[in-house]
Enzyme design. Sequence first.
Site, short mmCIF file in Angstrom:
data_model
loop_
_atom_site.label_atom_id
_atom_site.label_comp_id
_atom_site.label_asym_id
_atom_site.label_seq_id
_atom_site.Cartn_x
_atom_site.Cartn_y
_atom_site.Cartn_z
CD GLU A 288 -3.35 0.05 2.00
OE1 GLU A 288 -4.31 -0.71 1.83
OE2 GLU A 288 -3.17 0.67 3.07
CG HIS A 309 7.46 -29.47 -0.09
ND1 HIS A 309 7.98 -30.70 -0.39
CD2 HIS A 309 8.23 -28.98 0.93
CE1 HIS A 309 9.00 -30.95 0.42
NE2 HIS A 309 9.17 -29.92 1.23
CE LYS A 423 -12.27 1.83 0.85
NZ LYS A 423 -11.68 2.81 1.73
O1 PA5 Z 1 -3.31 1.44 5.93
C1 PA5 Z 1 -4.37 1.95 5.69
O2 PA5 Z 1 -4.57 3.17 5.76
C2 PA5 Z 1 -5.58 1.08 5.34
O3 PA5 Z 1 -5.21 -0.23 5.16
C3 PA5 Z 1 -6.61 1.15 6.44
O4 PA5 Z 1 -6.05 0.74 7.65
C4 PA5 Z 1 -7.82 0.29 6.11
O5 PA5 Z 1 -8.37 0.65 4.88
C5 PA5 Z 1 -8.89 0.43 7.20
O6 PA5 Z 1 -9.25 1.76 7.35
P1 PA5 Z 1 -10.03 2.29 8.61
O7 PA5 Z 1 -9.15 2.12 9.80
O8 PA5 Z 1 -10.30 3.72 8.32
O9 PA5 Z 1 -11.29 1.47 8.75
#
Ligand code: PA5
Length: 437
Positions: A288, A309, A423
């Site tokens: 990310e 494996h 989304k």
């Molecule tokens: O690292 C990030 O920002 C994302 O992976 C969020 O943690 C994830 O989308 C969850 O978001 P939230 O904590 O707002 O529910």
Amino acid sequence: MFEVKIDLKNSGIEQKEIMEYSKTVESIHKELNERADKEDDFVGWLKLPSKYDKEEFNKIKKSAEKIVENSEVLVVIGIGGSYLGARAVIESLTNTFYNMLPYKKRKHPQILYVGNNLSPNYINDLIEIIGDRDFSINVISKSGTTTEPAIAFRIFREMIENKYGIEEAQRRIFVTTDKQRGALKTLADEEGYETFVIPDNIGGRYSVLTAVGLLPIAVAGIDIDKLMEGARVAQYKYEDSKLKYNECYQYAVARNILYKSEKNIEILVNYEPKMHFFTEWWKQLYGESEGKEKKGIFPAGVEFTTDLHSMGQYIQDGRRNLFETVINIKEPNSNILINSDENNLDGLNYLAGKELDYVNKKAMEGTVEAHISGDVPNIMINMQKLNEETIGHLIYFFEKACAVSGMILGVDPFNQPGVEEYKKNMFKLLEKPGYNN
Ligand code: PA5
């Protein structure tokens, strides 16, 4: 004792190639330090281990004690950065079969995770597993609006209210969210739930050492003081702006050098199944943070010897765009002696008198050698033992290296614009108000 040491000797990278990045790294180091104290930025994790909110920390411990006293199960609701860190630490540091141990032996609640998918099967199975046992809920969402945890919370809030009545349910719901924004914050204030704050300047995937991770981790009986201590040691160790003395920065640079030579997949390798979710956490952190603007190393993970494996063939012999980062835990927490067998029908007497970890290590050494000869560059990360301090250290090491690596690559390691695409489509299909064609 909780040192983490990086070894680049089999990476195929010369020291002088690394040192060519000295100036770049020094300027990134400076920039990160300047941004660390800004409330409206996302570098709050940088100095967190040495300056976390002690009052909040004590509140976390008290709530954890309460949950341990009155619950056999803690339901942790969250996704991505609001889920993976806690699970990574808990699974690394507890019995591999923690959740399956009898309650009397475990002495701490089972930790069950939900709100990290949209499968009705998963949720129904979880409800069945909880049965009529006492439980509490920790719902974690920084934005307070993420669909998966929001739906799960609606379901489990109803369940806990039906079981205990509104007042007792209020005492069993713990909310970790933004200090003032989001639907979850509004709901928590309205209902009077105990709340924990995710600092504004710490993004989800860098938040495991805040209440996001610490509350579930403490409920599982893990010493969060020691975890923070390990991270603090790492913070001081990797504070040196000089690339030559900073192994965390060397890892960040090495990844970028390999990436430039067409090694665009990094495989994090473990020989310890307890680290499975640590790898999942690492994959999210790097994927990310770096995968944007059509750039970035694809972070993958394997568990050896299991995956030798399955994925072993590809790694040895498939497309040559891979490099491996191997986490080597020198001392296992426990060991098993292989005994001699009179008949030796399985032909294993050559191992009699040896311990199982010795065999695991030989498998590792043999595999590293084979993969290097198969043109898979190798980075080793050596740590003495698996404990709170080393895991705290490793978390900080990877967080800082990730930020620096992303900045060397020229992307913003603290945003995730790409996540919004699915989304938008999903909301349109679900006919969510405001998402019409
Ligand atoms: O690292 C990030 O920002 C994302 O992976 C969020 O943690 C994830 O989308 C969850 O978001 P939230 O904590 O707002 O529910």
